[in-house]
Design an enzyme around this catalytic site. Structure first.
Site, PDB file in Angstrom:
ATOM      1  N   GLN A 104      18.824  30.107  -9.118  1.00  0.00           N
ATOM      2  CA  GLN A 104      18.958  30.793 -10.402  1.00  0.00           C
ATOM      3  C   GLN A 104      20.274  31.571 -10.511  1.00  0.00           C
ATOM      4  OE1 GLN A 104      15.208  33.015 -10.786  1.00  0.00           O
ATOM      5  NE2 GLN A 104      14.573  31.562 -12.359  1.00  0.00           N
ATOM      6  N   HIS A 286       7.408  37.834 -15.963  1.00  0.00           N
ATOM      7  CA  HIS A 286       8.465  37.386 -15.041  1.00  0.00           C
ATOM      8  C   HIS A 286       9.428  36.420 -15.729  1.00  0.00           C
ATOM      9  CE1 HIS A 286       6.525  39.469 -11.816  1.00  0.00           C
ATOM     10  NE2 HIS A 286       5.418  38.759 -11.928  1.00  0.00           N
ATOM     11  N   LEU A 287       8.884  35.519 -16.530  1.00  0.00           N
ATOM     12  CA  LEU A 287       9.739  34.580 -17.261  1.00  0.00           C
ATOM     13  C   LEU A 287      10.634  35.325 -18.238  1.00  0.00           C
ATOM     14  CD1 LEU A 287      10.520  31.645 -17.790  1.00  0.00           C
ATOM     15  CD2 LEU A 287       8.657  31.499 -19.454  1.00  0.00           C
ATOM     16  N   ALA A 288      10.117  36.399 -18.844  1.00  0.00           N
ATOM     17  CA  ALA A 288      10.915  37.190 -19.789  1.00  0.00           C
ATOM     18  C   ALA A 288      12.200  37.672 -19.126  1.00  0.00           C
ATOM     19  CB  ALA A 288      10.098  38.378 -20.298  1.00  0.00           C
ATOM     20  N   ASP A 289      12.083  38.182 -17.919  1.00  0.00           N
ATOM     21  CA  ASP A 289      13.239  38.681 -17.183  1.00  0.00           C
ATOM     22  C   ASP A 289      14.263  37.574 -16.941  1.00  0.00           C
ATOM     23  OD1 ASP A 289      14.646  40.679 -15.853  1.00  0.00           O
ATOM     24  OD2 ASP A 289      13.753  40.194 -13.922  1.00  0.00           O
ATOM     25  N   GLN A 290      13.769  36.372 -16.644  1.00  0.00           N
ATOM     26  CA  GLN A 290      14.642  35.260 -16.282  1.00  0.00           C
ATOM     27  C   GLN A 290      15.282  34.571 -17.486  1.00  0.00           C
ATOM     28  OE1 GLN A 290      12.220  32.781 -13.672  1.00  0.00           O
ATOM     29  NE2 GLN A 290      11.454  34.625 -12.697  1.00  0.00           N
ATOM     30  N   HIS A 311      12.539  45.921 -14.507  1.00  0.00           N
ATOM     31  CA  HIS A 311      13.511  44.874 -14.181  1.00  0.00           C
ATOM     32  C   HIS A 311      14.162  44.343 -15.442  1.00  0.00           C
ATOM     33  CE1 HIS A 311      13.154  42.746 -10.009  1.00  0.00           C
ATOM     34  NE2 HIS A 311      13.638  43.948  -9.917  1.00  0.00           N
TER      35      HIS A 311
END
Length: 342
Positions: A104, A286-290, A311
Site C-alpha cells: 500500500q 479501516h477501509l475509510a482510512d485507506q 488514524h
C-alpha cells in the site's frame, strides 16, 4: 519540485506507522521532501521496526530517493524523493512484518511511473494491526479500480506474524486518468462468507473459532470455510468474515496471538462484522482510512463510513499538507459519517 522546495516538517508521535507510510507515498507522488521526527513516539517500542524500514527502503528504491535515518529503531527520518521508476522489484522484510502495508505504500507511487511494474514482497501476509491479503483483494483493490486504477495482486504463499515466509505479488500499470470517487450506498446484498485460515496448530482451535463466530452471526457452521495453509513455514491462524454488496465488500478479521483464546479471536471478528451490518454506511472504518489518499490523488470525491477513527483524522491532516485538497466530515444520518474531499 526543485532542490529549493522547502522540506515538510512532520511529527510522527501520534500517527504510528500509517503516518510514515502515507508520508512516503505522498512524497514520491508530489516530489516534496519531508523530515519526520518522533517516529511512532507513542508506541511501546518507538522508531522504525523491520516492516517500516522495508517501506522506507522500498520507497527510496522505486523513487530514487536520498534518505537519512533509515535504520532499525531510528526515530527521525529525512526523505528526499527523486523520479519514480517503474520496473520489476522484490523486497524481503526479513521478519513476519506486514507485506500488505509495504504494497500500500508503493502502489500510489508506481501508478505515477512511466511504465508498468511488478512487485514481490516477502514477509507476513496475515498480521494483527494490518489488512490481511484477502482485504486487499476483495475490499481495497476494487475501490481503486473504480477510480481508474489498473492493478492486481496475488497471494503466492501464506506467512504469519512470527515466522514470516509469506509472499504477495502485484502488477501495477500507470494510471491513465483518475476518476473521482463516490460511494454513498452499499447497493443490493450479494452474499456473506467466512473463512478460517489455519496452519500447524491443533485443529480444535479452528473448530472453536467457527462455532463462536457462526453463533454470534447466526450463521450455520458450514457457512465458514476451513482452509489449511500447509505451505506456511510457521504456525498461525486467522479468521475472516465478510459481507459483499453490489458496490462494496467488507471483511473483518481476527488473527491468533499468544495468550489470546480462540473464542476471543473469533468474537472480535464477528462483532466487527455485526457492527458494520448494523449500519447503512458502505465503507468500514479501516477501509475509510485507506481510501483517503487515492481519493485525494483522484481529485476528490465523497464516501459514507460507519465511524471516523483517530488514524483517519491524522491521515486527512497529513494529506492536506502534501496536496491542494481539503477534507470535510459531516453526519448525514445517525451512525453514518460522510467524508468529502475537494
Amino acid at each position: 519540485m526543485t532542490k529549493s522546495t522547502p522540506i515538510l516538517q512532520i511529527s510522527g508521535e501520534s500517527g504510528g506507522g500509517q503516518l510514515l507510510r502515507s508520508s512516503l507515498s505522498l512524497s514520491l507522488v508530489t516530489g516534496r521532501p519531508f523530515r519526520m521526527i518522533n517516529i511512532r513516539g507513542k508506541r511501546p517500542k518507538p522508531g522504525l521496526m523491520r516492516q517500516h524500514l522495508t517501506c522506507v527502503k522500498a520507497a527510496a528504491e522505486v523513487g530514487d530517493a536520498c534518505v537519512d535515518g533509515a535504520e532499525l529503531g531510528s526515530v527521525e527520518l529525512v526523505f528526499r524523493p527523486g523520479k519514480i521508476v517503474g520496473g520489476d522489484y522484490s523486497f524481503a522484510i526479513g521478519s513476519g512484518g506486514s507485506t500488505t502495508l509495504v504494497l500500500q505504500t508503493l502502489l500510489p507511487a508506481l501508478l505515477h511511473a512511466e511504465k508498468s511494474s511488478t512487485v514481490r514482497i516477502e514477509g507476513g501476509t496475515h498480521n494483527p494491526m494490518a489488512p490481511p491479503y484477502e482485504f486487499i483483494e476483495h475490499c481495497y483493490l476494487p475501490m481503486l479500480w473504480s477510480m481508474g486504477v489498473d492493478a492486481k495482486a496475488k497471494l503466492e504463499q501464506v506467512g504469519f506474524m512470527q515466522a514470516g515466509g509469506g509472499v504477495i505479488t502485484a502488477e501495477i500499470w500507470p494510471v491513465k486518468q483518475w476518476k473521482k470517487f463516490e460511494l454513498t450506498e452499499r447497493g443490493a446484498a450479494v452474499e456473506t462468507f467466512g473463512r478460517v485460515l489455519h496452519a500447524h496448530l491443533p485443529s480444535d482451535i479452528a473448530q472453536r473459532e467457527i462455532m463462536t463466530a457462526s453463533a454470534l452471526l447466526e450463521w450455520p457452521a458450514h457457512h465458514i470455510e476451513l482452509r489449511y495453509a500447509r505451505e506456511s513455514i510457521g504456525p498461525g491462524n486467522a479468521v475472516f468474515l465478510g459481507a459483499r454488496f453490489a458496490n462494496v465488500c467488507e471483511i473483518t478479521s481476527g488473527i491468533a496471538q499468544l495468550g489470546k483464546s480462540s473464542e476471543a479471536v473469533a468474537t472480535g471478528a464477528a462483532k466487527g462484522l455485526r457492527s458494520y451490518l448494523a449500519s447503512s454506511a458502505p465503507v468500514g472504518v479501516h477501509l475509510a482510512d485507506q481510501l483517503l489518499l487515492p481519493m485525494a490523488l483522484a481529485g476528490g470525491g465523497v464516501f459514507h463510513t460507519v465511524a471516523i477513527s483517530d488514524h483517519t483524522r491524522t491521515n486527512m491532516a497529513l494529506i492536506e499538507q502534501f496536496l491542494p485538497v481539503k477534507f470535510a466530515v459531516e453526519e448525514p444520518a445517525p451512525g453514518v459519517k460522510s467524508i468529502t474531499c475537494r
